[in-house]
Design an enzyme around this catalytic site. Sequence first.
Site, PDB file in Angstrom:
ATOM      1  N   ARG A   1      11.790  36.585  64.293  1.00 27.51           N
ATOM      2  CA  ARG A   1      12.505  37.679  63.656  1.00 27.51           C
ATOM      3  C   ARG A   1      11.993  39.061  63.975  1.00 27.51           C
ATOM      4  NH1 ARG A   1      14.238  41.270  61.962  1.00 27.51           N
ATOM      5  NH2 ARG A   1      15.525  42.053  60.311  1.00 27.51           N
ATOM      6  N   TYR A   2      10.692  39.226  64.364  1.00 31.14           N
ATOM      7  CA  TYR A   2       9.964  40.380  64.478  1.00 31.14           C
ATOM      8  C   TYR A   2       9.410  40.457  65.950  1.00 31.14           C
ATOM      9  CZ  TYR A   2      10.226  40.195  59.371  1.00 31.14           C
ATOM     10  OH  TYR A   2      10.705  40.417  58.075  1.00 31.14           O
TER      11      TYR A   2
ATOM     12  N   ARG B   1       5.769  38.752  66.360  1.00 28.68           N
ATOM     13  CA  ARG B   1       5.496  37.700  65.371  1.00 28.68           C
ATOM     14  C   ARG B   1       6.562  36.492  65.236  1.00 28.68           C
ATOM     15  NH1 ARG B   1       5.339  41.394  60.495  1.00 28.68           N
ATOM     16  NH2 ARG B   1       6.136  42.568  62.193  1.00 28.68           N
TER      17      ARG B   1
ATOM     18  N   CYS C   1       6.626  18.994  51.604  1.00 25.78           N
ATOM     19  CA  CYS C   1       5.872  19.877  50.781  1.00 25.78           C
ATOM     20  C   CYS C   1       5.141  18.724  49.768  1.00 25.78           C
ATOM     21  CB  CYS C   1       6.642  20.798  49.902  1.00 25.78           C
ATOM     22  SG  CYS C   1       6.891  22.317  50.842  1.00 25.78           S
TER      23      CYS C   1
ATOM     24  N   CYS D   1       8.623  23.583  44.891  1.00 26.04           N
ATOM     25  CA  CYS D   1       8.681  24.646  44.030  1.00 26.04           C
ATOM     26  C   CYS D   1      10.006  25.007  43.325  1.00 26.04           C
ATOM     27  CB  CYS D   1       8.137  25.986  44.715  1.00 26.04           C
ATOM     28  SG  CYS D   1       6.420  25.787  45.343  1.00 26.04           S
TER      29      CYS D   1
ATOM     30  N   CYS E   1      12.034  27.601  45.337  1.00 25.12           N
ATOM     31  CA  CYS E   1      12.046  27.720  46.705  1.00 25.12           C
ATOM     32  C   CYS E   1      13.112  28.328  47.325  1.00 25.12           C
ATOM     33  CB  CYS E   1      11.949  26.070  47.232  1.00 25.12           C
ATOM     34  SG  CYS E   1      11.787  26.064  49.042  1.00 25.12           S
TER      35      CYS E   1
ATOM     36  N   ARG F   1      13.492  28.306  50.686  1.00 27.51           N
ATOM     37  CA  ARG F   1      13.783  27.553  52.044  1.00 27.51           C
ATOM     38  C   ARG F   1      14.276  26.161  51.779  1.00 27.51           C
ATOM     39  NH1 ARG F   1       9.419  29.426  55.881  1.00 27.51           N
ATOM     40  NH2 ARG F   1      10.824  31.092  56.634  1.00 27.51           N
TER      41      ARG F   1
ATOM     42  N   ASP G   1      13.890  35.725  46.306  1.00 22.19           N
ATOM     43  CA  ASP G   1      14.958  35.513  47.302  1.00 22.19           C
ATOM     44  C   ASP G   1      16.352  34.845  46.741  1.00 22.19           C
ATOM     45  OD1 ASP G   1      13.419  36.650  49.490  1.00 22.19           O
ATOM     46  OD2 ASP G   1      12.417  34.731  49.675  1.00 22.19           O
TER      47      ASP G   1
ATOM     48  N   ASP H   1      12.326  40.203  51.184  1.00 27.35           N
ATOM     49  CA  ASP H   1      12.710  39.853  52.504  1.00 27.35           C
ATOM     50  C   ASP H   1      14.238  39.836  52.232  1.00 27.35           C
ATOM     51  OD1 ASP H   1      13.079  38.515  54.892  1.00 27.35           O
ATOM     52  OD2 ASP H   1      10.984  37.548  54.239  1.00 27.35           O
TER      53      ASP H   1
ATOM     54  N   LYS I   1      11.436  41.487  56.047  1.00 32.45           N
ATOM     55  CA  LYS I   1      10.747  42.256  54.836  1.00 32.45           C
ATOM     56  C   LYS I   1      10.569  43.604  54.867  1.00 32.45           C
ATOM     57  CE  LYS I   1       7.655  38.045  54.667  1.00 32.45           C
ATOM     58  NZ  LYS I   1       8.178  37.469  55.801  1.00 32.45           N
TER      59      LYS I   1
HETATM   60  C1  LIG Z   1       7.266  36.670  56.804  1.00 31.52           C
HETATM   61  C2  LIG Z   1       7.856  36.278  58.221  1.00 31.52           C
HETATM   62  C3  LIG Z   1       6.736  37.022  59.140  1.00 31.52           C
HETATM   63  C4  LIG Z   1       5.541  37.653  58.861  1.00 31.52           C
HETATM   64  O1  LIG Z   1       5.813  38.991  58.260  1.00 31.52           O
HETATM   65  P1  LIG Z   1       4.375  39.916  57.906  1.00 31.52           P
HETATM   66  O2  LIG Z   1       5.167  41.087  57.181  1.00 31.52           O
HETATM   67  O3  LIG Z   1       3.692  40.139  59.202  1.00 31.52           O
HETATM   68  O4  LIG Z   1       3.694  38.941  57.070  1.00 31.52           O
HETATM   69  C5  LIG Z   1       7.276  36.618  60.419  1.00 31.52           C
HETATM   70  N1  LIG Z   1       8.268  36.195  60.777  1.00 31.52           N
HETATM   71  C6  LIG Z   1       9.131  35.748  59.671  1.00 31.52           C
HETATM   72  C7  LIG Z   1      10.527  34.769  60.233  1.00 31.52           C
HETATM   73  C8  LIG Z   1       8.945  35.747  58.540  1.00 31.52           C
HETATM   74  O5  LIG Z   1       9.606  35.394  57.531  1.00 31.52           O
END
Ligand SMILES: *Cc1c(COP(=O)(O)O)cnc(C)c1O
Length: 363
Positions: free
Chosen positions: A105-106, A109, A118, A122, A125, A127, A286, A323, A330
């Site tokens: 997504r980012y 990362r 799990c 929860c 949850c 997801r 969420d 998110d 986020k």
């Molecule tokens: C939460 C998340 C992250 C990490 O986000 P940070 O803001 O760096 O903690 C990375 N990828 C996905 C898909 C996420 O949902």
Amino acid sequence: MMSWKSELKRRITGRAELEKIVNLTPEEAAWFEKAQGFRKGGGQDELLFPLCVPRGFLLLAGPGADDPIRRQCIPRAEEFRLSPGELHDPLGDKAHSPLSRLVHRYADRALVLVTGECALSCRYCFRRYYSGGGKGSISEPETGAIAEYLKSRPAIREVILSGGDPLTVDDQRLFSLIDTLRAARPGLILRLSSRMPSALPSRITPSLCRGLARRQPLWGVVHINHPKEFSPACSGALRRLVSSGVPLLGQTVLLAGVNDDAAVLEELFRGLAARGVKPYYLFQGDMAPGTAHFRVPLPRGWEIMRALRKRLSALALPEYAVDLPGGGGKVPLATEYLKGEDEDFWIFENIEGKEFRYPREKT
Ligand SMILES: *Cc1c(COP(=O)(O)O)cnc(C)c1O
């Protein structure tokens, strides 16, 4: 002492076992009646999110119907109500999933859905489409494909191991997954997200801690929502991780009837900091199906954060974030401090409600 694997196998998943330990309220009993009559295939399958709770976690619950442990693990009939805006895949994982079990997504990362399993289901949850769905654990070909993807994308610097709970997988398979990703990308920063220190503290064995500590850089991210979760076993699990040399962050979900109270969160965040865990995120709920009764209105969340900011150091204070539904990612929910702007300044309001100005960058 029982091994974590047998504790995991002996989790409570049915009404009869549950009722040996707690007396169900009418609202809880009604969930089991609805669950029995529920038919899959109507496009709302994830409204039925089965019960699953380790005995030790349930035993932390007090007798009250509104006990915060109880609300996190025992279902209520309200879960069968789909509210406007609730989504099957609230974070839009699927739109950002280039490979099986990978969410990218980012830019820097990526997140690996190590398993759908799990220890604890929860009740809030987000997801649940994944963790409730019998998805099993990552296979070698899937790991290989993710390693290739990471190799060809040096912009990715961090990988988050999530799920499900990646610590439901045994040490050997977990370490082999980590080692495969690291071999593809030496220096990759890893985060391991888990609810185990609270849900099943016996999972945090000395050999797990040693193995993780040997695989730096690696951060543990612990999901914990209420100070009642700090049982002696949980505190011991956190201490084993920290003293082995695994740095820890905390993640908390803001939950109505569980922790939507500044005094409770103050105790939780202080308790985490005292145990060597830096509170990292406080998440707004969420838009997961059947979770409306857990969502806290944003203005209430802001009010709680204002109170916490007066009481807690930055060490103990997490970022309140959401998110955004539909894959927006986020964002920090701190913009309540930004009151406006003029030509030269951003105008902020501080915690006392006073205005301060910060210069605008000139381009
Ligand atoms: C939460 C998340 C992250 C990490 O986000 P940070 O803001 O760096 O903690 C990375 N990828 C996905 C898909 C996420 O949902």
